[in-house]
Design a protein around this motif. Structure first.
Motif, PDB file in Angstrom:
ATOM      1  N   ASP B  65       0.779  -1.094   0.153  1.00  0.00           N
ATOM      2  CA  ASP B  65       0.069   0.027   0.015  1.00  0.00           C
ATOM      3  C   ASP B  65       0.772   1.283  -0.062  1.00  0.00           C
ATOM      4  N   ILE B  66       0.286   2.319  -0.780  1.00  0.00           N
ATOM      5  CA  ILE B  66       1.214   3.564  -0.684  1.00  0.00           C
ATOM      6  C   ILE B  66       0.981   4.073   0.866  1.00  0.00           C
ATOM      7  N   LYS B  67       0.066   3.887   1.481  1.00  0.00           N
ATOM      8  CA  LYS B  67      -0.269   4.474   2.922  1.00  0.00           C
ATOM      9  C   LYS B  67      -1.404   3.745   3.489  1.00  0.00           C
ATOM     10  N   GLY B  92       6.377   7.115  -2.000  1.00  0.00           N
ATOM     11  CA  GLY B  92       5.053   6.944  -2.435  1.00  0.00           C
ATOM     12  C   GLY B  92       4.935   6.372  -4.089  1.00  0.00           C
TER      13      GLY B  92
END
Lengths: 223, 223
Positions: B65-67, B92
């Protein structure tokens, strides 16, 4: 090394974006950068927006796709200027850059335009990093994508001015928690403008059309 | 210059992917690289797959996941090894790379595993360019994304071994042309394996579970 190159690309993109912004200001043209995941319904939304706005405003479209000219073909019936960027020809790029947008704009008759809609590549990640020099960054989110997207793709939602929540006609068939979405959204961007629509059925489109019309008029008046 | 750097990255990714492939072969572990747009239902699908397979097979998950660690948290109830990669910490990134997957694998007890599922970043573009050294590239497509995606994102569909068409419980509420999808898909990849499922209702899941079970067993037998 890799990071340095990325910085160079972002820097040159930023410079071209500033030039686009100047050009649009001089010509009093409003430009929207429309971004989303693949399949959020950007082209259907565009079709409906153009259909409703073209009698009042002079519109042009820049279509970004990796491959195919399908989206441009779907909008061709409106008889407005459309420029298609197939990024596959530049190596399959995952986003649009301001230098390309600038070149597209130079193909249009800018003295006879009020609105330019840029339909970016279907990608919730990379387009967020590239400013195009537009007036409004609009992220389209389909309710079918779930409520967690603003938390998982914060840069996209944090750098957008408006979010259009599309396909609300599907809400009765999903276990959708609108409060959870709005909570996730406000955490990354408390100021974002929100429109809930179904481009398919037309529900909620009036508020979005009014918003875009108001912004075009404000730009004409030098705002 | 930019192109040269990209080639270097792809080259080093390819080398690490070959190392991952060797490692998995030695340890007789089957690995699936699961890719899709944001919101196609990868985590729900994973939840159901793990629930059905974990009594027979020893499973680990690598979550990209990015975040946020939301997806890993959703799968935590299964009490299996999960490694979360938050690409935001690497700037990112929009895809997983084989070097990171290799490092994750080294955290697992590889002598006691049969299956590793890699849930890639939600992105139909960039992950397609990066081989991870897996046995199966599986693209998940939600019916809510429309029929044109294989034509518009050809690299993703062309390099995948299987496509899981998810959320078929929504078909009655969409104007979906299944023939158009299949036509678009076969044009870019005539050999792709196809599974139509609703991870939510369970429809069509048996065939997919049998497929994965068969492949795990074949790998155990040195295939």
């Amino acid at each position: 090394m890799e990071i340095k190159i990325l910085q160079d690309i972002l820097e040159s993109n930023k410079n071209a974006a500033a030039e686009v912004k100047d050009l649009l200001k001089r010509k009093k043209i409003y430009m929207i950068d429309m971004m989303s995941s693949p399949g959020s319904g950007k082209t259907t939304l565009n079709d409906k927006l153009i259909g409703a706005l073209k009698s009042k405003y002079r519109i042009a479209v820049i279509e970004g796709d990796i491959k195919t000219t399908k989206d441009a073909e779907r909008l061709a019936k409106h008889n407005i200027p459309i420029f298609q960027i197939e990024t596959d020809r530049f190596g399959g790029d995952c986003h649009l850059e301001s230098t390309w947008v600038k070149k597209c704009l130079e193909q249009f008759d800018l003295d006879n335009l009020d609105l330019v809609i840029v339909e970016n590549i279907g990608n919730l990640v990379c387009p967020a990093e590239f400013q195009l020099g537009d007036d409004e960054r609009m992220v389209i989110l389909s309710v079918a994508e779930g409520e967690d997207k603003p938390a998982k793709y914060p840069l996209m939602f944090n750098t957008s001015d408006t979010m259009v929540l599309n396909k609300i006609d599907l809400l009765p068939y999903l276990d959708y928690d609108m409060n959870e979405l709005m909570g996730n959204l406000r955490k990354v961007n408390p100021k974002i403008g929100i429109f809930q629509v179904s481009a398919k059925t037309g529900e909620g489109m009036e508020a979005l059309l009014k918003h875009i019309g108001d912004r075009i008029n404000a730009k004409k008046q030098g705002a």
